[in-house]
Design an enzyme around this catalytic site. Structure first.
Site, mmCIF file in Angstrom:
data_model
loop_
_atom_site.group_PDB
_atom_site.id
_atom_site.type_symbol
_atom_site.label_atom_id
_atom_site.label_comp_id
_atom_site.label_asym_id
_atom_site.label_seq_id
_atom_site.Cartn_x
_atom_site.Cartn_y
_atom_site.Cartn_z
ATOM 1 N N GLY A 130 0.822 -1.194 0.000
ATOM 2 C CA GLY A 130 0.000 0.000 0.000
ATOM 3 C C GLY A 130 0.864 1.255 0.000
ATOM 4 C CD GLU B 247 5.862 14.458 -11.964
ATOM 5 O OE1 GLU B 247 6.004 14.166 -13.165
ATOM 6 O OE2 GLU B 247 6.050 15.608 -11.519
ATOM 7 N NE ARG C 27 5.230 9.958 -2.572
ATOM 8 C CZ ARG C 27 4.953 10.985 -1.798
ATOM 9 N NH1 ARG C 27 3.956 10.905 -0.926
ATOM 10 N NH2 ARG C 27 5.649 12.099 -1.877
ATOM 11 C CD GLU D 113 4.473 17.852 1.219
ATOM 12 O OE1 GLU D 113 3.313 17.711 1.605
ATOM 13 O OE2 GLU D 113 5.321 16.953 1.294
ATOM 14 N NE ARG E 228 5.673 14.297 1.310
ATOM 15 C CZ ARG E 228 4.833 13.507 1.971
ATOM 16 N NH1 ARG E 228 5.217 12.290 2.316
ATOM 17 N NH2 ARG E 228 3.634 13.936 2.303
ATOM 18 C CB ALA E 229 14.880 12.924 1.983
#
Length: 313
Positions: A70, A90, A92, A124, A128-129
């Site tokens: 998931g 993007e 994901r 963002e 999130r690296a």
């Protein structure tokens, strides 16, 4: 579009803490609304997306992970004219399209102006690296230009120190070729900082090739750069000593050196010990150069003595 339970993440937390009231308010509302299931067909990519390179194998690997486990972190969108634009996630999003999924979990920000999009995307993705060093540095540069702000203000907006911004943007001093090597993950940010320590552009290019060919670690690069700089410093010091000695030479000796250099077409150093003895040093810079000088000496000897010498070297 349907609602799921709330999910935050470092990126959303950073937006909630933003110094910009518009961004902060939109992020707080998105957090309250929770994760929504958005139709993939309604989502557009972000034209200001800092990431320009997407590895298809990585996308497929991410898709397999999503299929098995998931989606752990939802993508972040902004609503615009009944559709949605990607702020972050993007890769994901592409993975969901690869799986032919109709909907993707997302946090949705509303009432966000176009002028805020790059800032939103950058904050963002940094948290999130999701970006590499070049993508971040180029985004910093674009924000400073587009918003007409200084590094200090940008640091406040993205939650970083001014020195972090400055150090990040230094990487853009590297040639486009070396920047592309970072984008393609052939060298790392640590390698890039070591390369930056070299001042000569050709040296930088050659050293970047060495790093890839030899698989140098960042620590090895730092050691090599340090050694080269020390050697350069030593050579400079030796050259300065030589210049000082040269300035003290007898004018007649210096004139002799000049005459010999014209004859041999190379550097000649006459070292006089006491006016009665010394030595003459004729420099050469390749095997062909040495052969040329030896041929000249043989001809001079033959002219003087009438016989051709046998010189071995």
């Amino acid at each position: 579009m349907s609602r799921k339970g709330g999910l935050g993440g470092q990126g959303m937390n950073a937006l909630i803490k933003s110094a910009d009231k518009e961004i902060r308010k939109a992020a707080e509302e998105a957090e309250k609304n929770g994760v929504l299931e958005i139709d993939v067909s309604l989502i557009d990519v972000n034209p200001d997306q800092p990431r320009k390179v997407f590895n298809e194998e990585e996308i497929q690997g991410l898709a397999e992970s999503i299929k098995e486990n998931g989606l752990i972190n939802p993508i972040t969108l902004r609503e615009k004219d009944g559709k949605y634009q990607i702020i972050s996630g993007e890769r994901r999003f592409r993975a969901f399209k690869f799986l032919n999924r109709d909907k993707v979990p997302a946090l949705v920000l509303q009432n966000i102006a176009d002028s805020k999009m790059l800032e939103l995307t950058l904050v963002e993705n940094i948290q999130r690296a999701d970006l590499n060093a070049i993508e971040i540095a180029r985004s910093y540069k674009k924000l400073i230009y587009d918003l007409n702000i200084k590094q200090e203000e940008l640091a406040l907006r993205v939650g970083k120190s001014r020195s972090t911004i400055a150090n990040s943007m230094r990487i853009l001093d590297l040639s486009e070729n070396i920047q592309n090597l970072i984008l393609e993950s052939k060298i790392t940010e640590g390698h890039a900082r070591a390369i930056l320590s070299l001042s000569n552009e050709n040296e930088r290019e050659e050293f970047a090739k060495e790093i890839i060919e030899n698989g140098y670690s960042v620590r090895e690069c730092e050691r090599i750069v340090k050694e080269r700089k020390n050697n350069t410093s030593k050579e400079t010091s030796e050259n300065q000593d030589e210049i000082k000695k040269d300035n003290k030479k007898d004018p007649n000796i210096k004139q002799l050196e000049n005459d010999l250099e014209k004859i041999f077409s190379t550097k000649v150093n006459v070292i006089d010990k006491n006016g009665k003895e010394g030595k003459i040093v004729i420099e050469y810079y390749s095997s062909d150069d040495l052969s040329r000088i030896m041929d000249m000496l043989e001809k001079l000897y033959e002219k003087e003595n009438g016989v051709k010498p046998t010189l071995e070297y």
